[in-house]
Design an enzyme around this catalytic site. Sequence first.
Site, short mmCIF file in Angstrom:
data_model
loop_
_atom_site.label_atom_id
_atom_site.label_comp_id
_atom_site.label_asym_id
_atom_site.label_seq_id
_atom_site.Cartn_x
_atom_site.Cartn_y
_atom_site.Cartn_z
N GLY A 72 0.84 -1.19 0.00
CA GLY A 72 0.00 0.00 0.00
C GLY A 72 0.87 1.23 0.00
N CYS A 99 5.10 -6.28 1.71
CA CYS A 99 5.45 -4.87 1.84
C CYS A 99 4.66 -4.23 3.00
CB CYS A 99 5.22 -4.19 0.49
SG CYS A 99 6.04 -2.62 0.36
N TYR A 100 3.74 -3.32 2.70
CA TYR A 100 2.90 -2.72 3.75
C TYR A 100 2.22 -3.84 4.56
CZ TYR A 100 -0.91 0.22 5.64
OH TYR A 100 -1.80 0.88 6.46
N HIS A 194 8.09 -7.59 -3.67
CA HIS A 194 6.84 -7.95 -4.34
C HIS A 194 6.99 -9.21 -5.20
CE1 HIS A 194 4.58 -4.33 -3.25
NE2 HIS A 194 5.77 -3.76 -3.24
N GLU A 196 4.70 -10.72 -6.68
CA GLU A 196 3.66 -10.77 -7.71
C GLU A 196 4.08 -10.12 -9.02
OE1 GLU A 196 3.75 -8.98 -5.03
OE2 GLU A 196 2.70 -7.08 -5.14
N SER A 248 -23.01 -6.43 -26.58
CA SER A 248 -22.24 -5.38 -27.28
C SER A 248 -21.38 -5.99 -28.37
CB SER A 248 -21.33 -4.67 -26.28
OG SER A 248 -20.28 -5.55 -25.89
N GLY A 249 -21.15 -7.31 -28.27
CA GLY A 249 -20.28 -7.95 -29.24
C GLY A 249 -18.86 -8.09 -28.71
N GLY A 250 -18.55 -7.47 -27.58
CA GLY A 250 -17.24 -7.63 -26.96
C GLY A 250 -17.12 -9.04 -26.37
N VAL A 251 -15.90 -9.40 -26.01
CA VAL A 251 -15.65 -10.76 -25.51
C VAL A 251 -16.55 -11.07 -24.31
CG1 VAL A 251 -13.91 -12.24 -24.44
CG2 VAL A 251 -13.27 -10.72 -26.29
N ASP A 252 -16.65 -10.11 -23.38
CA ASP A 252 -17.38 -10.40 -22.15
C ASP A 252 -18.86 -10.65 -22.41
OD1 ASP A 252 -14.92 -9.75 -21.17
OD2 ASP A 252 -15.49 -7.74 -20.54
N SER A 253 -19.45 -9.81 -23.24
CA SER A 253 -20.89 -10.02 -23.47
C SER A 253 -21.13 -11.25 -24.33
CB SER A 253 -21.55 -8.77 -24.04
OG SER A 253 -21.28 -8.61 -25.40
N LYS A 393 -10.13 -11.24 -17.35
CA LYS A 393 -10.31 -11.34 -18.81
C LYS A 393 -9.76 -12.66 -19.38
CE LYS A 393 -11.51 -8.57 -22.29
NZ LYS A 393 -12.69 -7.71 -22.19
#
Length: 537
Positions: A72, A99-100, A194, A196, A248-253, A393
């Site tokens: 943080g 870290c924090y 870190h 990650e 919408s045609g996007g990957v998610d929808s 994603k």
Amino acid sequence: MTLTSRKNLPITTLTESLPGRSVLILDFGSQYTQLIARRVRELGIYSEIHVPERGAERLRALRPAALILSGGPRSVCTSSTRRVSEPLFTAGVPVLGLCYGMQLMALHCGGEVARGTGREYGPARVRMRGHSRLLRDIQDASNEQGHGLLDVWMSHGDQVSVLPPGFKSICSTESCPVAGMADEARAFYGLQFHPEVVHTPQGLHLLRRFLLEIASCEAHWTPEHVEQRLLGQLRLRTASGRVLLALSGGVDSMVSAVLLSRAVGERLHCIFVDNGLLRRGEAEEVLAACASLDIPVQRVEAAERFLGDLRGVTDPEEKRRVIGHRFIKEFETAAKDLRDIRWLAQGTIYPDVIESAAAGRGKADAIKSHHNVGGLPEHMPWPLLEPLRDLFKDEVRRVGARLGLPPELLERHPFPGPGLAVRVLGEVRAESLRILRHADALYLEELRRAGWYQKLGQAFAVLLPVRTVGVKGDRRCYEQVIVLRAVCTEDFMTAHWARLPAELLESCAGRIMNEVPGVNRVTYDISNKPPATIEWE
Ligand code: XMP
């Protein structure tokens, strides 16, 4: 499009009853928190991010196998979040503080933290000490005395100055004697660096050691498992009534649509609003994919109305507002005649949830009002269904692949809700859209042909509202400028301009200037984010 969940409405989540199988991450405001969650999931373990204030409550509900305290920006010596609630350290759950998070752990367990005089930021090499379970046999090199050395990424000001009782130092640097600490009996570990980030090459190895070996998490988070779980939950929740999806045609929808269609079959009704701001061939591609997957879609032709509303509008935020409003109107009109709708579905994914929560807490500045976050109005009469709200994603793409979505659709770059309207700078007119659509299609075609498309986070063309002098066929011309943008990014929060080969840029520029009427100049954008954003508006 995706929308945040509205208060008091039920949402679909994957996380019910995963006792002992998940990881709870408490976010103290680190820029890397999402990355921690993604790394944990890369190891096949489900992880959730929550604010520290919800820590104890989520601990009870989730019953995680391990807890990670993020880094943080603040100092534990002054911060109001310096005290995390007691149950986090008394529940018998292994804890990793980063870290924090490590400093909080030190304070909480009776140690001391000293304010640093300056920040240590960047690559560092830590030396192992004390043969901890966490670091044993993980190293990048060794020194003359045979001590293991680890290359890591440091980013801190304060440091642990007095170890808490029961803890030992497990690694150090010259300027930081306690770069890691452990109370092995309780499985409490702290790392000042870190693990990650990619700049800590053994970072994933360290996380794997902590989660799989020390905390005994089960790696069960596979696309098969996710798909089965999602389908099971959706079927259970939506046993009757129709589900309405704004596609919408996007990957998610698209992935939401396939998932819902598998779960509820013909009871799914999709509405696709064609706003006239899409890329070349996009609407047809989306509709063809839906047809091949047996997903019924109601297409609303609204291009003229969107363009009408955008007439004279030049301010980017005003464009987003106008488009958002028009979208709602169109959606409401289309939905008004539908009978027996019980649910409104949308393709919210986990980063949307985290980002809207961060924005709500005032942690993130509103740089652009991404109109798809918060889109549909409060008074929509149906409860929300957000089947993907726990997925990143890449996880959405993997589930989509299992469900049979074609790779061309799944691998498409993200496309903003306001579409080409934020890539035609200044007023949006039909003629400008025609020019941009043509240039963009040529650019993407060249990138695909050269095998670059998949290597990029996002690539697109932008049309500038300026004219420059050129010469075509021995005649002076005074035409518009196209900017090519291509970025490499992991999370779209930061991005580097892509080092496209000069020959490729030249062939893109050559085709655009020759084939697109009205364009006589092409430039390449070499701005990183920050300070530039990915889109120009
Ligand atoms: P920026 O331009 O903020 O973009 O660096 C980061 C990512 O967000 C997308 N973007 C949007 N998406 N509605 C959306 O749905 C919007 O208004 C919007 N503005 C930017 C952008 O394409 C990139 O992927």
